[in-house]
Design a protein around this motif. Structure first.
Motif, PDB file in Angstrom:
ATOM      1  N   ASP A  54       0.795  -1.230  -0.055  1.00  0.00           N
ATOM      2  CA  ASP A  54      -0.034  -0.030   0.144  1.00  0.00           C
ATOM      3  C   ASP A  54       0.886   1.343  -0.047  1.00  0.00           C
ATOM      4  O   ASP A  54       1.623   1.477   1.111  1.00  0.00           O
ATOM      5  N   GLU A  55       0.938   2.082  -0.921  1.00  0.00           N
ATOM      6  CA  GLU A  55       1.855   3.111  -1.291  1.00  0.00           C
ATOM      7  C   GLU A  55       1.439   4.392  -0.084  1.00  0.00           C
ATOM      8  O   GLU A  55       2.286   5.152   0.105  1.00  0.00           O
ATOM      9  N   SER A  56       0.362   4.190   0.597  1.00  0.00           N
ATOM     10  CA  SER A  56      -0.009   5.196   1.391  1.00  0.00           C
ATOM     11  C   SER A  56       0.393   4.587   2.773  1.00  0.00           C
ATOM     12  O   SER A  56       0.290   5.296   3.814  1.00  0.00           O
ATOM     13  N   ALA A  57       1.060   3.413   2.891  1.00  0.00           N
ATOM     14  CA  ALA A  57       1.341   2.948   4.172  1.00  0.00           C
ATOM     15  C   ALA A  57       2.689   2.530   4.165  1.00  0.00           C
ATOM     16  O   ALA A  57       3.356   2.389   5.039  1.00  0.00           O
ATOM     17  N   ALA A  58       3.634   2.337   3.169  1.00  0.00           N
ATOM     18  CA  ALA A  58       4.791   1.868   3.121  1.00  0.00           C
ATOM     19  C   ALA A  58       5.826   2.565   2.007  1.00  0.00           C
ATOM     20  O   ALA A  58       5.111   3.007   0.976  1.00  0.00           O
ATOM     21  N   GLU A  59       7.016   2.949   2.241  1.00  0.00           N
ATOM     22  CA  GLU A  59       7.784   3.567   1.387  1.00  0.00           C
ATOM     23  C   GLU A  59       9.219   2.705   1.373  1.00  0.00           C
ATOM     24  O   GLU A  59       9.617   1.917   2.223  1.00  0.00           O
ATOM     25  N   ARG A  60       9.821   3.060   0.214  1.00  0.00           N
ATOM     26  CA  ARG A  60      11.125   2.032  -0.060  1.00  0.00           C
ATOM     27  C   ARG A  60      12.359   2.971   0.026  1.00  0.00           C
ATOM     28  O   ARG A  60      13.577   2.417   0.382  1.00  0.00           O
ATOM     29  N   LYS A  61      12.160   4.336  -0.276  1.00  0.00           N
ATOM     30  CA  LYS A  61      13.630   5.202  -0.106  1.00  0.00           C
ATOM     31  C   LYS A  61      14.382   5.136   1.105  1.00  0.00           C
ATOM     32  O   LYS A  61      13.753   5.101   2.235  1.00  0.00           O
ATOM     33  N   GLY A  62      15.584   4.817   1.076  1.00  0.00           N
ATOM     34  CA  GLY A  62      16.540   4.908   2.062  1.00  0.00           C
ATOM     35  C   GLY A  62      16.396   3.536   3.117  1.00  0.00           C
ATOM     36  O   GLY A  62      17.091   3.465   3.866  1.00  0.00           O
ATOM     37  N   VAL A  63      15.509   2.681   2.707  1.00  0.00           N
ATOM     38  CA  VAL A  63      15.121   1.398   3.357  1.00  0.00           C
ATOM     39  C   VAL A  63      16.430   0.523   3.377  1.00  0.00           C
ATOM     40  O   VAL A  63      17.147  -0.185   4.332  1.00  0.00           O
ATOM     41  N   VAL A  64      16.887   0.127   2.000  1.00  0.00           N
ATOM     42  CA  VAL A  64      17.744  -0.693   1.897  1.00  0.00           C
ATOM     43  C   VAL A  64      18.963  -0.245   1.900  1.00  0.00           C
ATOM     44  O   VAL A  64      19.209   0.990   1.321  1.00  0.00           O
ATOM     45  N   PRO A  65      20.121  -0.766   3.034  1.00  0.00           N
ATOM     46  CA  PRO A  65      21.306   0.348   3.269  1.00  0.00           C
ATOM     47  C   PRO A  65      22.026   0.376   1.813  1.00  0.00           C
ATOM     48  O   PRO A  65      22.182  -0.619   0.932  1.00  0.00           O
ATOM     49  N   PRO A  66      22.842   1.536   1.535  1.00  0.00           N
ATOM     50  CA  PRO A  66      23.545   1.666   0.171  1.00  0.00           C
ATOM     51  C   PRO A  66      24.431   0.543  -0.132  1.00  0.00           C
ATOM     52  O   PRO A  66      24.630   0.201  -1.210  1.00  0.00           O
ATOM     53  N   PRO A  67      25.278  -0.047   1.091  1.00  0.00           N
ATOM     54  CA  PRO A  67      25.996  -1.044   0.479  1.00  0.00           C
ATOM     55  C   PRO A  67      25.443  -2.016  -0.287  1.00  0.00           C
ATOM     56  O   PRO A  67      26.112  -3.065  -1.020  1.00  0.00           O
ATOM     57  N   LEU A  68      24.088  -2.461  -0.186  1.00  0.00           N
ATOM     58  CA  LEU A  68      23.267  -3.387  -0.786  1.00  0.00           C
ATOM     59  C   LEU A  68      22.675  -2.816  -1.908  1.00  0.00           C
ATOM     60  O   LEU A  68      22.840  -3.375  -3.184  1.00  0.00           O
ATOM     61  N   ALA A  69      21.843  -1.683  -1.813  1.00  0.00           N
ATOM     62  CA  ALA A  69      21.238  -1.145  -2.680  1.00  0.00           C
ATOM     63  C   ALA A  69      21.940  -0.754  -3.953  1.00  0.00           C
ATOM     64  O   ALA A  69      21.268  -0.780  -5.204  1.00  0.00           O
ATOM     65  N   TRP A  70      22.867  -0.081  -3.618  1.00  0.00           N
ATOM     66  CA  TRP A  70      24.026   0.551  -4.690  1.00  0.00           C
ATOM     67  C   TRP A  70      24.464  -0.450  -5.451  1.00  0.00           C
ATOM     68  O   TRP A  70      24.760  -0.221  -6.606  1.00  0.00           O
ATOM     69  N   LEU A  71      24.908  -1.617  -4.905  1.00  0.00           N
ATOM     70  CA  LEU A  71      25.474  -2.832  -5.479  1.00  0.00           C
ATOM     71  C   LEU A  71      24.387  -3.281  -6.492  1.00  0.00           C
ATOM     72  O   LEU A  71      25.029  -3.414  -7.675  1.00  0.00           O
ATOM     73  N   LEU A  72      23.216  -3.562  -5.953  1.00  0.00           N
ATOM     74  CA  LEU A  72      22.360  -4.297  -7.004  1.00  0.00           C
ATOM     75  C   LEU A  72      21.736  -3.421  -7.815  1.00  0.00           C
ATOM     76  O   LEU A  72      21.496  -3.902  -8.961  1.00  0.00           O
ATOM     77  N   PHE A  73      21.293  -2.239  -7.533  1.00  0.00           N
ATOM     78  CA  PHE A  73      20.390  -1.404  -8.355  1.00  0.00           C
ATOM     79  C   PHE A  73      21.241  -0.330  -8.664  1.00  0.00           C
ATOM     80  O   PHE A  73      20.693   0.370  -9.826  1.00  0.00           O
ATOM     81  N   GLY A  74      22.290   0.268  -8.307  1.00  0.00           N
ATOM     82  CA  GLY A  74      22.834   1.431  -8.498  1.00  0.00           C
ATOM     83  C   GLY A  74      22.174   2.579  -7.866  1.00  0.00           C
ATOM     84  O   GLY A  74      21.023   2.809  -7.453  1.00  0.00           O
ATOM     85  N   ARG A  75      23.211   3.621  -7.648  1.00  0.00           N
ATOM     86  CA  ARG A  75      22.925   4.964  -7.001  1.00  0.00           C
ATOM     87  C   ARG A  75      21.937   5.688  -7.781  1.00  0.00           C
ATOM     88  O   ARG A  75      21.792   6.076  -8.840  1.00  0.00           O
ATOM     89  N   GLY A  76      20.487   6.119  -7.245  1.00  0.00           N
ATOM     90  CA  GLY A  76      19.631   6.905  -7.837  1.00  0.00           C
ATOM     91  C   GLY A  76      18.795   6.114  -8.830  1.00  0.00           C
ATOM     92  O   GLY A  76      17.980   6.739  -9.424  1.00  0.00           O
ATOM     93  N   ALA A  77      18.652   4.572  -8.471  1.00  0.00           N
ATOM     94  CA  ALA A  77      17.690   3.937  -9.377  1.00  0.00           C
ATOM     95  C   ALA A  77      16.272   3.869  -8.963  1.00  0.00           C
ATOM     96  O   ALA A  77      15.946   4.304  -7.596  1.00  0.00           O
ATOM     97  N   LEU A  78      15.533   3.382  -9.801  1.00  0.00           N
ATOM     98  CA  LEU A  78      13.966   3.423  -9.520  1.00  0.00           C
ATOM     99  C   LEU A  78      13.591   2.613  -8.326  1.00  0.00           C
ATOM    100  O   LEU A  78      12.762   3.182  -7.512  1.00  0.00           O
ATOM    101  N   HIS A  79      14.345   1.874  -7.861  1.00  0.00           N
ATOM    102  CA  HIS A  79      14.086   0.917  -6.822  1.00  0.00           C
ATOM    103  C   HIS A  79      13.766   1.699  -5.272  1.00  0.00           C
ATOM    104  O   HIS A  79      13.037   0.968  -4.478  1.00  0.00           O
TER     105      HIS A  79
END
Length: 414
Positions: A54-79
């Motif tokens: 539910d986009e009114s109940a949960a957000e993704r931004k900043g949840v996955v720590p950069p050492p993982l998020a930037w590795l898998l998706f890249g900095r500034g990615a859609l995810h």
């Protein structure tokens, strides 16, 4: 113990271990824990999954720590985006992956696999790296990147190493980051060249259309180009498990070799996705309070989607730990019941490559089912993320075996 540490120690069984450590009944749909030092709520029941998406109940931004998020998706990615910016960029990426455009890509996958299979008789073959090469050549060619086979194999290997590193598995994590840095440099220049018409096979090719549609700099456009290409290569993990399952089910192998059994191959692919997902969990952050299955959720709590628990939930699946492809011939799964690549509505945070994954697996099964082989070692280490059978699944193909599948033709392969 923090759930993040259990993920490092237990891998795909981490949530089950966390549930047991907290004295939570195995059939509980929701429980509280801690994730990377934050209070977290693990959700498995349908109300919990609905809240997670539910986009009114949960957000993704900043949840996955950069050492993982930037590795898998890249900095500034859609995810890591939310709201309208997420929807706008996802719409641009989905347009490139539209159903009408998948036929040529799937046809390329089948062609690459047929050509590879022709070389297998009399050899031992490691399935996973073979699929990385085949899928990589297919998606890079489909995207309109004019690369020779050696260069395409290098790019495919680099993208696959990013996926292989997401579980922090020692040397794999280091290789993953080396490949992420390599890709970001390569893709920034590639995006600039595609935008200027200096690279690729034409302005209407998928890669060129994508980088022009991303309202951001060349670096970010290159990041999102990787996020279009890499998921096809990542299907190699699922394709490897499909090959393992086929070896155990001779009746299904015979059936799936029949060109007319597309629905059966799709059902088999769905069961592979259900039983062996890429990752055991996904994470988000609660933006409003709630109570789910009697467990209080506070604003700012981490939300953990229990992928393994949902996809093996006996309340959703009969005999959930048995491999039964026929279950998907009997009914279609709900949006909150089968979540190996996320759940919910496709316009939200559900993976836009889900349809592509199924079609690539269907083409892969059609080829593999026509090749007789034996598995050298089926052992799987479930503490490692992502995982494959030992050695990437080594198979032995007898000399004189047919080297190509029984397929007559594949749509889009001409």
């Amino acid at each position: 113990m923090d759930l993040s540490l259990r993920l490092l120690r237990h891998g795909y069984d981490a949530v089950a271990a966390d549930r047991a450590a907290h004295g939570v009944p195995p059939d509980a749909g929701t429980h509280a824990t801690r994730l990377v030092g934050h209070r977290a709520v693990v959700v498995r029941s349908e109300p919990g999954v609905r809240f997670f998406y539910d986009e009114s109940a949960a957000e993704r931004k900043g949840v996955v720590p950069p050492p993982l998020a930037w590795l898998l998706f890249g900095r500034g990615a859609l995810h890591g985006m939310d709201g309208e910016p997420h929807r706008d960029r996802k719409r641009a990426m989905v347009d490139v992956l539209s159903a009408d455009g998948l036929g040529p890509l799937v046809g390329r996958v089948a062609q690459e696999l047929d050509e590879a299979a022709a070389t297998w008789p009399g050899r031992e073959v490691s399935v996973h790296p073979t699929l990385v090469s085949a899928y990589g050549r297919a998606v890079l060619g489909w995207a309109g990147l004019d690369l020779d086979d050696d260069r395409a194999d290098t790019v495919a290997r680099r993208l696959s190493q990013q996926v292989d590193g997401f579980g922090f598995a020692g040397p794999a994590y280091v290789r993953g980051w080396a490949s992420r840095l390599w890709w970001d440099r390569y893709a920034t220049g590639l995006a600039a060249d595609l935008r200027a018409g200096r690279a690729g096979t034409g302005a209407d090719a998928p890669a060129a259309r994508l980088v022009r549609s991303i309202d951001a700099d060349d670096r970010t456009a290159g990041v999102e180009l990787g996020n279009i290409l890499r998921p096809t290569i990542a299907v190699s993990w699922l394709g490897t498990f499909a090959a393992l399952r086929l070896a155990d089910l001779p009746a299904w192998r015979e059936r799936l070799a029949d060109p007319g059994e597309e629905l059966a191959r799709m059902a088999f692919a769905q069961e592979v996705r259900r039983t062996t997902p890429f990752a055991p969990v996904l994470a988000a952050r609660a933006t409003r309070p709630a109570t789910i299955d009697g467990v209080r959720v506070r604003r700012g709590d981490r939300l953990v989607l229990d992928i393994m628990g949902i996809d093996h939930d006996p309340a959703r699946w009969e005999a959930p730990h048995e491999f039964r492809p026929e279950r998907f011939l009997e009914h279609a799964p709900g949006a909150f019941d089968l979540v190996p690549q996320g759940g919910g509505h496709p316009a939200g945070h559900r993976c836009p490559g889900e349809s592509l994954t199924l079609r690539v697996l269907e083409a892969t099964l059609r080829v593999l089912a026509g090749v007789p082989y034996e598995v050298a070692d089926p052992a799987v280490d479930l503490t490692r993320m992502p995982t494959t059978p030992r050695g990437g699944l080594v198979i032995r193909v007898p000399a004189g075996a047919p080297g190509r599948s029984a397929r007559a033709s594949t749509p889009g392969s001409a």
